[in-house]
Design a protein around this motif. Sequence first.
Motif, PDB file in Angstrom:
ATOM      1  N   SER A  47      60.395  47.764  23.198  1.00 56.99           N
ATOM      2  CA  SER A  47      59.982  48.633  22.094  1.00 56.99           C
ATOM      3  C   SER A  47      59.543  47.881  20.838  1.00 56.99           C
ATOM      4  O   SER A  47      59.375  48.489  19.784  1.00 56.99           O
ATOM      5  CB  SER A  47      61.131  49.581  21.752  1.00 56.99           C
ATOM      6  OG  SER A  47      61.506  50.323  22.890  1.00 56.99           O
ATOM      7  N   ILE A  48      59.345  46.579  20.941  1.00 57.90           N
ATOM      8  CA  ILE A  48      58.915  45.787  19.787  1.00 57.90           C
ATOM      9  C   ILE A  48      57.439  46.044  19.508  1.00 57.90           C
ATOM     10  O   ILE A  48      56.603  45.948  20.413  1.00 57.90           O
ATOM     11  CB  ILE A  48      59.142  44.280  20.027  1.00 57.90           C
ATOM     12  CG1 ILE A  48      60.623  43.989  20.185  1.00 57.90           C
ATOM     13  CG2 ILE A  48      58.535  43.451  18.895  1.00 57.90           C
ATOM     14  CD1 ILE A  48      60.932  42.567  20.645  1.00 57.90           C
ATOM     15  N   VAL A  49      57.130  46.372  18.261  1.00 56.11           N
ATOM     16  CA  VAL A  49      55.744  46.575  17.836  1.00 56.11           C
ATOM     17  C   VAL A  49      55.526  45.887  16.487  1.00 56.11           C
ATOM     18  O   VAL A  49      56.467  45.683  15.727  1.00 56.11           O
ATOM     19  CB  VAL A  49      55.373  48.073  17.714  1.00 56.11           C
ATOM     20  CG1 VAL A  49      55.456  48.765  19.059  1.00 56.11           C
ATOM     21  CG2 VAL A  49      56.242  48.768  16.704  1.00 56.11           C
ATOM     22  N   TRP A  50      54.295  45.527  16.221  1.00 58.51           N
ATOM     23  CA  TRP A  50      53.913  44.934  14.935  1.00 58.51           C
ATOM     24  C   TRP A  50      53.433  46.054  14.018  1.00 58.51           C
ATOM     25  O   TRP A  50      52.610  46.880  14.414  1.00 58.51           O
ATOM     26  CB  TRP A  50      52.819  43.900  15.119  1.00 58.51           C
ATOM     27  CG  TRP A  50      52.285  43.362  13.829  1.00 58.51           C
ATOM     28  CD1 TRP A  50      51.084  43.663  13.260  1.00 58.51           C
ATOM     29  CD2 TRP A  50      52.923  42.442  12.947  1.00 58.51           C
ATOM     30  NE1 TRP A  50      50.933  42.973  12.084  1.00 58.51           N
ATOM     31  CE2 TRP A  50      52.061  42.207  11.859  1.00 58.51           C
ATOM     32  CE3 TRP A  50      54.149  41.787  12.964  1.00 58.51           C
ATOM     33  CZ2 TRP A  50      52.373  41.362  10.817  1.00 58.51           C
ATOM     34  CZ3 TRP A  50      54.463  40.934  11.925  1.00 58.51           C
ATOM     35  CH2 TRP A  50      53.582  40.728  10.873  1.00 58.51           C
ATOM     36  N   THR A  59      67.204  45.677  26.963  1.00 60.07           N
ATOM     37  CA  THR A  59      65.898  45.735  27.624  1.00 60.07           C
ATOM     38  C   THR A  59      64.992  46.755  26.933  1.00 60.07           C
ATOM     39  O   THR A  59      63.814  46.482  26.684  1.00 60.07           O
ATOM     40  CB  THR A  59      66.053  46.080  29.118  1.00 60.07           C
ATOM     41  OG1 THR A  59      66.804  45.044  29.743  1.00 60.07           O
ATOM     42  CG2 THR A  59      64.706  46.220  29.805  1.00 60.07           C
ATOM     43  N   LEU A  60      65.543  47.914  26.604  1.00 57.80           N
ATOM     44  CA  LEU A  60      64.773  48.936  25.892  1.00 57.80           C
ATOM     45  C   LEU A  60      64.271  48.405  24.554  1.00 57.80           C
ATOM     46  O   LEU A  60      63.116  48.601  24.191  1.00 57.80           O
ATOM     47  CB  LEU A  60      65.616  50.190  25.677  1.00 57.80           C
ATOM     48  CG  LEU A  60      64.972  51.292  24.823  1.00 57.80           C
ATOM     49  CD1 LEU A  60      63.711  51.831  25.488  1.00 57.80           C
ATOM     50  CD2 LEU A  60      65.979  52.398  24.556  1.00 57.80           C
ATOM     51  N   ILE A 101      61.024  53.548  18.955  1.00 63.27           N
ATOM     52  CA  ILE A 101      61.432  54.350  20.106  1.00 63.27           C
ATOM     53  C   ILE A 101      61.248  55.813  19.711  1.00 63.27           C
ATOM     54  O   ILE A 101      61.964  56.309  18.841  1.00 63.27           O
ATOM     55  CB  ILE A 101      62.890  54.067  20.507  1.00 63.27           C
ATOM     56  CG1 ILE A 101      63.080  52.582  20.838  1.00 63.27           C
ATOM     57  CG2 ILE A 101      63.294  54.954  21.694  1.00 63.27           C
ATOM     58  CD1 ILE A 101      64.512  52.152  21.047  1.00 63.27           C
ATOM     59  N   GLY A 102      60.270  56.465  20.335  1.00 64.23           N
ATOM     60  CA  GLY A 102      59.951  57.835  19.948  1.00 64.23           C
ATOM     61  C   GLY A 102      59.516  57.850  18.490  1.00 64.23           C
ATOM     62  O   GLY A 102      58.661  57.079  18.083  1.00 64.23           O
ATOM     63  N   LYS A 103      60.137  58.713  17.695  1.00 62.31           N
ATOM     64  CA  LYS A 103      59.813  58.789  16.271  1.00 62.31           C
ATOM     65  C   LYS A 103      60.683  57.860  15.430  1.00 62.31           C
ATOM     66  O   LYS A 103      60.468  57.720  14.234  1.00 62.31           O
ATOM     67  CB  LYS A 103      59.974  60.225  15.774  1.00 62.31           C
ATOM     68  CG  LYS A 103      58.956  61.176  16.369  1.00 62.31           C
ATOM     69  CD  LYS A 103      59.105  62.562  15.809  1.00 62.31           C
ATOM     70  CE  LYS A 103      58.072  63.489  16.420  1.00 62.31           C
ATOM     71  NZ  LYS A 103      58.131  64.832  15.865  1.00 62.31           N
TER      72      LYS A 103
END
Length: 91
Positions: A29-32, A24-25, A43-45
């Motif tokens: 936390s998916i980003v382009w 789930t995390l 996730i964080g840094k």
Amino acid sequence: NLRLSRNGEWWHDGRPFQNSKLATLFHRSIVWDPTLGSYLISIGKERAIFECESTPYFVATLNDTEVPWILTLLGDHKEALVPESLRRGPE
């Protein structure tokens, strides 16, 4: 070796995730990354590229009692359905 299957399951080193909270995390936390031209887990840094067999986003539920309809994606992110954004692939 991180992979998101065509069924929305996370895999690492050839084995599916056993921890549903971690999955789930990762969905949340998916980003382009336009610089890399790729989706990442952020996730964080920490950032990690992953192999994506199909789409990075999966609909868990659809609320059609409101207009616009509201999609809840795996990872519990909610957004309005934009019908013009839908496409159908060969499968």
